[in-house]
Write a protein that holds these residues in place. Structure first.
Motif, PDB file in Angstrom:
ATOM      1  N   UNK A 140      41.087  34.161  29.233  1.00 12.95           N
ATOM      2  CA  UNK A 140      40.154  35.022  29.941  1.00 12.95           C
ATOM      3  C   UNK A 140      40.827  36.365  30.225  1.00 12.95           C
ATOM      4  N   UNK A 141      40.298  37.446  29.666  1.00  7.13           N
ATOM      5  CA  UNK A 141      40.942  38.756  29.747  1.00  7.13           C
ATOM      6  C   UNK A 141      40.396  39.530  30.943  1.00  7.13           C
ATOM      7  N   UNK A 142      41.328  39.998  31.801  1.00  2.00           N
ATOM      8  CA  UNK A 142      40.916  40.682  33.037  1.00  2.00           C
ATOM      9  C   UNK A 142      41.491  42.092  33.177  1.00  2.00           C
ATOM     10  N   UNK A 143      42.279  42.545  32.230  1.00  2.26           N
ATOM     11  CA  UNK A 143      42.863  43.878  32.332  1.00  2.26           C
ATOM     12  C   UNK A 143      43.785  44.158  31.169  1.00  2.26           C
ATOM     13  N   UNK A 144      44.540  45.252  31.270  1.00  2.00           N
ATOM     14  CA  UNK A 144      45.444  45.618  30.178  1.00  2.00           C
ATOM     15  C   UNK A 144      46.686  46.317  30.725  1.00  2.00           C
ATOM     16  N   UNK A 196      41.375  51.700  25.498  1.00  2.00           N
ATOM     17  CA  UNK A 196      40.353  50.692  25.753  1.00  2.00           C
ATOM     18  C   UNK A 196      39.792  50.171  24.441  1.00  2.00           C
ATOM     19  N   UNK A 197      39.255  48.976  24.485  1.00  2.00           N
ATOM     20  CA  UNK A 197      38.690  48.339  23.304  1.00  2.00           C
ATOM     21  C   UNK A 197      37.176  48.494  23.356  1.00  2.00           C
ATOM     22  N   UNK A 198      36.581  49.075  22.318  1.00  2.00           N
ATOM     23  CA  UNK A 198      35.140  49.317  22.301  1.00  2.00           C
ATOM     24  C   UNK A 198      34.364  48.139  21.723  1.00  2.00           C
ATOM     25  N   UNK A 214      36.385  46.275  33.668  1.00  2.00           N
ATOM     26  CA  UNK A 214      35.580  45.567  32.673  1.00  2.00           C
ATOM     27  C   UNK A 214      35.779  46.148  31.277  1.00  2.00           C
ATOM     28  N   UNK A 215      36.248  47.408  31.181  1.00  2.00           N
ATOM     29  CA  UNK A 215      36.493  48.009  29.871  1.00  2.00           C
ATOM     30  C   UNK A 215      37.733  47.430  29.205  1.00  2.00           C
ATOM     31  N   UNK A 216      38.645  46.927  30.004  1.00  2.00           N
ATOM     32  CA  UNK A 216      39.856  46.294  29.465  1.00  2.00           C
ATOM     33  C   UNK A 216      39.877  44.789  29.755  1.00  2.00           C
ATOM     34  N   UNK A 217      39.000  44.349  30.643  1.00  2.00           N
ATOM     35  CA  UNK A 217      38.926  42.938  31.031  1.00  2.00           C
ATOM     36  C   UNK A 217      37.507  42.423  30.931  1.00  2.00           C
ATOM     37  N   UNK A 218      37.048  42.117  29.718  1.00  2.01           N
ATOM     38  CA  UNK A 218      35.651  41.732  29.509  1.00  2.01           C
ATOM     39  C   UNK A 218      35.238  40.426  30.175  1.00  2.01           C
TER      40      UNK A 218
END
Length: 232
Positions: A185-189, A228-230, A99-103
């Motif tokens: 839809x972002x689920x990871x990085x 990670x994106x804050x 969830x930190x990379x895939x909101x």
């Protein structure tokens, strides 16, 4: 190829070839075959070949090649001719699904009525085909996403999607090669650099390649240079 080709003039120095009307993961190899054979036949006249999901845009020098000659040649091409490496490579990309990379993992789980872990498993257990490059430099459109985890684009695109973000939009998935706006839809990085304008091969992925995603831990993600994106 079962689909009948449709060839249209775009300008005095370009034409477009349509191979079908719907997304088909079998088309990229044939489209790449046509691009290679056209470039090989007219090496000094072809300026650029741009493949998409179902078409090939060919730009040529009008003083070195005329539209009719090019059209006739295209009509004689058989995709079964030797393709060298056209079938593409299989490339494994490490992905930190969290969830930190895939909101959007949480929202997807709620709307699809699936645990986050199952969404991740469905996503990484599929072998994808690079069907087109576009939207942004090095942005590779991959298909097909398993039907049970397909999600439409966000109603309101984000102004900033971090480089490496892994997204889903309907039956497509992709890794953002650069930080850009986006509505997937972002689920990871993915911590690897997929596009480098200074490299002879600017993009790590090309049309026809196969892509396999491989889950990694947070520790591995950071070791490979991931961040990670804050602020989503």
């Amino acid at each position: 190829m079962e689909n009948k080709l449709e060839i249209y003039s775009v300008s005095e120095s370009s034409l477009i070839v349509y191979f079908g009307k719907a997304i088909d993961v079998n088309l990229p190899r044939d489209i790449s075959s046509y691009a290679q054979q056209v470039t090989h036949a007219f090496p000094t006249a072809i300026l650029n070949c741009t493949p998409s999901y179902t078409s090939l845009l060919i730009e040529f020098h009008p003083l070195k090649l005329d539209w009719l000659t090019l059209q006739r040649f295209i009509s004689t091409i058989k995709p079964s001719l030797p393709r060298n490496d056209i079938a593409g490579n299989t490339i494994t990309l490490p992905i930190f699904y969290d969830v930190s990379t895939g909101p959007d993992l949480t929202t997807m789980a709620e709307q699809l009525n699936l645990p986050k872990e199952q969404i991740i498993e469905f996503h990484h257990s599929t072998l994808y085909t690079v069907c087109a490059i576009g939207f942004a430099p090095g942005f590779a459109f991959l298909a097909d996403v398993p039907e049970n985890i397909r999600m439409p684009r966000l109603t309101e695109p984000r102004k900033r999607v971090p480089q490496g973000s892994v997204g889903i939009a309907d039956r497509q998935t992709a890794v953002y090669p650069q930080t850009t706006p986006g509505g997937w839809n972002i689920i990871g990085n993915c911590p690897l650099q997929l596009y480098d304008a200074t490299s002879p091969q600017t993009s790590r992925l090309k049309v026809g390649d196969k892509v396999q995603f491989s889950p990694i831990s947070q520790r591995e993600f950071f070791e490979l240079g991931g961040t990670t994106c804050l602020d989503w």
